[in-house]
Design a protein around this motif. Structure first.
Motif, PDB file in Angstrom:
ATOM      1  N   TYR A  32       2.963   4.933  13.057  1.00 53.22           N
ATOM      2  CA  TYR A  32       2.697   3.689  12.351  1.00 53.22           C
ATOM      3  C   TYR A  32       2.556   3.893  10.849  1.00 53.22           C
ATOM      4  N   ILE A  51       4.780   4.974   3.841  1.00 54.26           N
ATOM      5  CA  ILE A  51       5.253   3.732   4.437  1.00 54.26           C
ATOM      6  C   ILE A  51       4.326   3.356   5.576  1.00 54.26           C
ATOM      7  N   MET A  53       4.449   1.149   8.765  1.00 60.78           N
ATOM      8  CA  MET A  53       5.568   0.604   9.522  1.00 60.78           C
ATOM      9  C   MET A  53       5.445  -0.903   9.759  1.00 60.78           C
ATOM     10  N   SER A  54       4.269  -1.356  10.109  1.00 61.82           N
ATOM     11  CA  SER A  54       4.105  -2.791  10.328  1.00 61.82           C
ATOM     12  C   SER A  54       4.178  -3.477   8.977  1.00 61.82           C
ATOM     13  N   SER A  56       6.622  -2.915   6.982  1.00 64.23           N
ATOM     14  CA  SER A  56       7.483  -2.061   6.148  1.00 64.23           C
ATOM     15  C   SER A  56       6.973  -1.977   4.717  1.00 64.23           C
ATOM     16  N   ILE A  58       5.851  -0.082   1.573  1.00 64.46           N
ATOM     17  CA  ILE A  58       6.066   1.225   0.960  1.00 64.46           C
ATOM     18  C   ILE A  58       5.280   1.289  -0.345  1.00 64.46           C
ATOM     19  N   SER A  71      12.373   6.142   2.715  1.00 63.86           N
ATOM     20  CA  SER A  71      12.989   5.359   3.773  1.00 63.86           C
ATOM     21  C   SER A  71      12.664   5.989   5.119  1.00 63.86           C
ATOM     22  N   ASN A  74      14.359   4.682  12.190  1.00 61.85           N
ATOM     23  CA  ASN A  74      13.688   4.424  13.467  1.00 61.85           C
ATOM     24  C   ASN A  74      14.234   5.278  14.597  1.00 61.85           C
TER      25      ASN A  74
END
Length: 121
Positions: A32, A51, A53-54, A56, A58, A71, A74
């Motif tokens: 995550y 980052i 993840m939830s 996105s 950054i 970046s 996945n």
């Protein structure tokens, strides 16, 4: 067991570019959060980019903002840090980390072994 495998470091001239990669594997769900820290000799470890993840989200440290791109792939559970316009002061050991949930439950953070980036003037 969770493993982080880093690659892409090395020696580059000032103004050059490098792309660091970090792949996470093990009995986990998708991480995550992932990112990179760096630590120069005699200095503290500083966040470089990360980052969440939830959403996105950054986040970049000011010292790399505008010169670096983070970046995440996945399919490969791999995070990449593209660093451009490198400066001698970017010379450090770069460490990848991952915040994750085990497939059996429970959260943890794992760190890579570190990878050397050296920028010559």
């Amino acid at each position: 067991q969770v493993q982080l495998v880093e690659s892409g470091g090395g020696l580059v001239q000032a103004g050059g570019s490098l792309r660091l990669s970090c792949a996470v594997s093990g009995s986990i769900f998708r991480p995550y959060g992932m990112g990179w820290y760096r630590q120069a000799a005699g200095k503290e470890r500083d966040m470089v980019a990360q980052i969440i993840m939830s959403g996105s989200i950054i986040d970049y440290a000011d010292f790399v903002k505008g010169r670096s791109t983070l970046s995440f792939d996945n399919a490969k559970n791999t995070v990449y840090l593209q660093m451009n316009s490198l400066k001698p002061e970017d010379t450090s050991v770069y460490y990848c980390y991952a915040d994750f949930v085990y497939s059996r439950g429970g959260r943890n953070t794992a760190w890579g072994q570190g990878i050397q980036v050296t920028v010559s003037s």
